[in-house]
Design an enzyme around this catalytic site. Sequence first.
Site, PDB file in Angstrom:
ATOM      1  N   SER A  12      52.825  39.694   3.213  1.00 41.09           N
ATOM      2  CA  SER A  12      52.250  38.359   3.417  1.00 41.09           C
ATOM      3  C   SER A  12      52.334  37.547   2.136  1.00 41.09           C
ATOM      4  O   SER A  12      52.585  36.341   2.162  1.00 41.09           O
ATOM      5  CB  SER A  12      50.784  38.469   3.848  1.00 41.09           C
ATOM      6  OG  SER A  12      50.683  39.124   5.068  1.00 41.09           O
ATOM      7  N   LYS A  59      39.523  37.457  -2.007  1.00 43.02           N
ATOM      8  CA  LYS A  59      40.682  36.605  -2.277  1.00 43.02           C
ATOM      9  C   LYS A  59      40.475  35.220  -1.655  1.00 43.02           C
ATOM     10  O   LYS A  59      39.741  35.079  -0.690  1.00 43.02           O
ATOM     11  CB  LYS A  59      41.940  37.209  -1.646  1.00 43.02           C
ATOM     12  CG  LYS A  59      42.289  38.583  -2.129  1.00 43.02           C
ATOM     13  CD  LYS A  59      43.448  39.121  -1.312  1.00 43.02           C
ATOM     14  CE  LYS A  59      43.410  40.617  -1.173  1.00 43.02           C
ATOM     15  NZ  LYS A  59      44.229  41.118  -0.072  1.00 43.02           N
ATOM     16  N   ARG A  77      54.961  51.049   3.827  1.00 41.37           N
ATOM     17  CA  ARG A  77      56.328  50.517   3.809  1.00 41.37           C
ATOM     18  C   ARG A  77      57.202  51.294   2.840  1.00 41.37           C
ATOM     19  O   ARG A  77      58.385  51.498   3.076  1.00 41.37           O
ATOM     20  CB  ARG A  77      56.320  49.044   3.362  1.00 41.37           C
ATOM     21  CG  ARG A  77      55.674  48.103   4.336  1.00 41.37           C
ATOM     22  CD  ARG A  77      55.318  46.795   3.669  1.00 41.37           C
ATOM     23  NE  ARG A  77      54.328  47.021   2.611  1.00 41.37           N
ATOM     24  CZ  ARG A  77      53.684  46.073   1.964  1.00 41.37           C
ATOM     25  NH1 ARG A  77      53.948  44.824   2.232  1.00 41.37           N
ATOM     26  NH2 ARG A  77      52.794  46.350   1.041  1.00 41.37           N
ATOM     27  N   HIS A 104      53.700  43.401  10.355  1.00 42.78           N
ATOM     28  CA  HIS A 104      52.421  43.703  11.017  1.00 42.78           C
ATOM     29  C   HIS A 104      52.637  43.899  12.516  1.00 42.78           C
ATOM     30  O   HIS A 104      52.113  44.839  13.114  1.00 42.78           O
ATOM     31  CB  HIS A 104      51.423  42.547  10.833  1.00 42.78           C
ATOM     32  CG  HIS A 104      50.949  42.348   9.428  1.00 42.78           C
ATOM     33  ND1 HIS A 104      50.991  41.122   8.805  1.00 42.78           N
ATOM     34  CD2 HIS A 104      50.414  43.209   8.520  1.00 42.78           C
ATOM     35  CE1 HIS A 104      50.489  41.239   7.570  1.00 42.78           C
ATOM     36  NE2 HIS A 104      50.146  42.492   7.379  1.00 42.78           N
TER      37      HIS A 104
END
Length: 172
Positions: free
Chosen positions: A131, A44, A93, A20
């Site tokens: 994460s 979440k 990514r 990040h």
Amino acid sequence: MKKQVIAIYPGSFDPPTNGHLDLIERGAKIFDVLIVALLRNSEKQPLFSIKERLSMLRDTTKKWSNVRVDSFEGLLVDYAIRSGAKVVLRGIRAISDYEYELQMALMNRKLDARLETIFMMPAETYSYLSSRLVREISSLGGSIGALVPEVVERELMNKLRASSPKARTRQK
Ligand code: PNS
């Protein structure tokens, strides 16, 4: 007078990772203002509270004077327009990210065509970093020192200590 280009970098940041921060640094170089925007109403169950994540983000981005940290609820497009942003910045990514990101970018465009989504790639060293994996590795006692900033590593250790006295022994 030249108009400032404001970009939003939205996410859950649970917790912020070096990936990040790599993207924030890249974004800060090309946009006049970059707002790192933490989603508040995630379905979440997060590991870190909003307050904890805001604090870690503020701490790790204070070296960039054009980066602001904020949180938002509701639709990203509404928050972005309210903030005067023209751009949503997202990181890709690997090719596996692309499908989800494309869907989100096109849906955001449908919701408000004034916003453009710009994709940037983090350094390839972070292409496998997420994460979710950081949370998992840390909860199992693995080393995450190279994956997150120091403050995040400390906070993860604190969580681990608080949740399991057994893990505390393993970490020593
Ligand atoms: O880091 P994440 O969890 O992949 O970030 C996802 C995020 C926060 C960018 C996305 O869930 C979002 O924008 N949520 C806000 C609600 C919204 O606008 N939903 C419609 C998206 S097309």
